[in-house]
Write an enzyme that holds these catalytic residues in place. Structure first.
Site, short mmCIF file in Angstrom:
data_model
loop_
_atom_site.label_atom_id
_atom_site.label_comp_id
_atom_site.label_asym_id
_atom_site.label_seq_id
_atom_site.Cartn_x
_atom_site.Cartn_y
_atom_site.Cartn_z
N SER A 200 0.90 -1.27 0.02
CA SER A 200 0.05 -0.05 0.13
C SER A 200 0.91 1.27 0.11
O SER A 200 1.84 1.26 0.60
CB SER A 200 -0.86 0.11 1.34
OG SER A 200 -1.97 -0.55 1.15
N CYS A 329 -6.69 -1.45 12.02
CA CYS A 329 -7.99 -2.27 11.59
C CYS A 329 -8.65 -3.06 12.85
O CYS A 329 -9.63 -3.32 12.38
CB CYS A 329 -7.47 -3.44 10.73
SG CYS A 329 -6.17 -2.62 9.26
N1 PMP Z 1 -0.91 -5.87 5.47
C1 PMP Z 1 -0.28 -5.23 6.47
C2 PMP Z 1 1.15 -5.92 7.05
C3 PMP Z 1 -0.57 -4.28 7.01
O1 PMP Z 1 0.20 -3.43 7.93
C4 PMP Z 1 -1.67 -3.51 6.24
C5 PMP Z 1 -2.28 -1.97 6.98
N2 PMP Z 1 -2.19 -1.91 8.52
C6 PMP Z 1 -2.45 -4.11 5.47
C7 PMP Z 1 -1.98 -5.29 4.99
C8 PMP Z 1 -3.66 -3.55 4.86
O2 PMP Z 1 -3.15 -2.33 4.13
P1 PMP Z 1 -4.35 -1.15 3.68
O3 PMP Z 1 -5.26 -1.04 4.85
O4 PMP Z 1 -3.88 -0.17 3.13
O5 PMP Z 1 -5.27 -2.10 2.56
#
Ligand code: PMP
Length: 383
Positions: A200, A329
């Protein structure tokens, strides 16, 4: 004013990235897939410049870079997109770790409901996955191994180079969630042998809402993933929908900057971590740093203040710093970190732990001043 120390959740956009995005929003109007006019052509040129910059940072070919809305979507495509291939080959076993981000874990759990078998490897108490444990789980019907490069809560770097090397000799697909390492561990990531990679842009000073799924070709063929929803032919049909030109441009610019600056940034991040560890050492508070620091990314520390509830601490120190306990999240419904618990910590030990993460534009001076304030609060609670 409070200092922002939650860079693993999201980083501030780089001013150069923002300036370039505004220029693109203002000038590159049109749909990058329009073929009937120069506006489309111009928008397309801008996206292809972005694609090349992403490819250069990761040392892959531009036609192996697929734009998505971010790592969550990339992870979902990398896993769920294999259904058709799994049905065809009868390979329905997957291996991942118990400390993946929910974008991988919950996708795996969903696949289990559909009849897939998943092994979740636990980390050692130092936060690292033992590569042999992963490799020993590989079976005849193993479809995919999905392992993160850097854990978002502890900063622990996982041994994906060894796992990738071994898996490349077998008929097993390897997916790496590189969301926390992309733009930071640049040379390390370039060396890894993988089939699919997720990232991302907002984790390394690019815009939110854009990311990449890298699909590495083998003998000119892409890994056998299919799209999750149907639409146009954008991104070769793997991710249909109008390409967000300015977001792509911003991600590309963030990649260019990361590629130029990652060495210098790494030195700065290490110095900052040393300062934080020194502050902790000299503070007189009772604390435990989680994870073997020689394998930790230099921009994260996960620390437990013994006897101090992380929830209470975060409220009491809100005016000094923005830190977190667990990934953003999951923070709506607080439960002690599943990552720390997988490392063997008790509920209470996990609940007393906070994640501090910083970035290239963090002021060391400001960080020290505010962390001292936090440590004073800890001291007053610990008595
Ligand atoms: N994988 C990891 C290791 C992350 O740290 C994150 C974001 N916290 C994500 C996936 C998901 O990223 P995004 O919310 O930008 O889709």
């Amino acid at each position: 004013m409070a200092i922002y120390l939650d860079y693993n959740a999201s980083t501030p956009i780089d001013p150069q990235v923002l300036a370039y995005m505004i220029e693109v929003y203002s000038n590159a109007i049109g749909n990058a897939d329009s073929r009937t006019h120069s506006f489309g052509e111009n928008a397309r040129k801008v996206t292809e410049v972005g694609r090349k910059s992403v490819a250069k940072l990761l040392n892959v070919n531009a036609d192996e870079v697929f734009f998505t809305s971010g790592a969550t979507e990339s992870n979902n495509i990398a896993i769920q997109g294999l259904r058709e291939y799994a049905e065809k080959t009868g390979k329905k076993h997957m291996i991942t770790t118990a400390i993946e981000h929910h974008a991988v874990l919950n996708t795996m759990k969903h696949m289990e409901k559909e009849g897939y078998k998943v092994d979740y490897i636990l980390p050692e108490s130092d936060g690292r996955i033992n590569p042999d444990e992963v490799l020993n789980k590989v079976r005849e019907d193993t479809l995919l191994v999905s392992i993160m490069h850097v854990n978002n809560e502890t900063g622990m770097i996982q041994p994906i180079e060894k796992i990738g090397e071994e898996l490349s000799k077998r008929q097993v697909l390897f997916h790496v969630d590189a969301t926390q390492s992309c733009g930071k561990l640049v040379t390390e990531l370039q060396k890894v042998k993988y089939d699919m990679l997720s990232m991302s842009a907002h984790k390394f000073h690019g815009p939110q809402g854009i990311g990449t799924l890298v699909l590495k070709k083998k003998k000119y063929r892409l890994p056998p993933v299919k799209q999750l929803f149907y639409g146009g032919q954008q991104e070769h049909g793997i991710r249909p929908g109008t390409t967000p030109v300015a977001l792509v441009a911003g991600m590309g610019k963030a990649c260019e900057i990361a590629l130029v600056k990652y060495k210098e940034n790494s030195i700065k991040m290490h110095a900052m971590k040393d300062s934080i560890l020194d502050l902790l050492k000299n503070s007189g508070v009772e604390y435990i740093v989680h994870g073997a620091q020689e394998y930790c990314i230099p921009s994260t520390v996960n620390v437990q203040f013994v006897g101090v509830s992380s929830e209470a601490l975060m409220i009491a120190t809100k005016q000094f710093c923005g830190i977190s306990n667990g990934s953003a999240c999951t923070s709506k419904s607080y439960e002690p970190s599943y990552v720390l618990k997988a490392m063997g910590l008790s509920d209470q030990e996990a609940e007393e732990s906070v994640r501090i993460s910083w970035g290239t534009d963090t002021s060391e001076q400001e960080l020290k001043v505010n962390l001292r304030e936090l440590l004073n609060v800890v001291k007053s609670i610990q008595g």
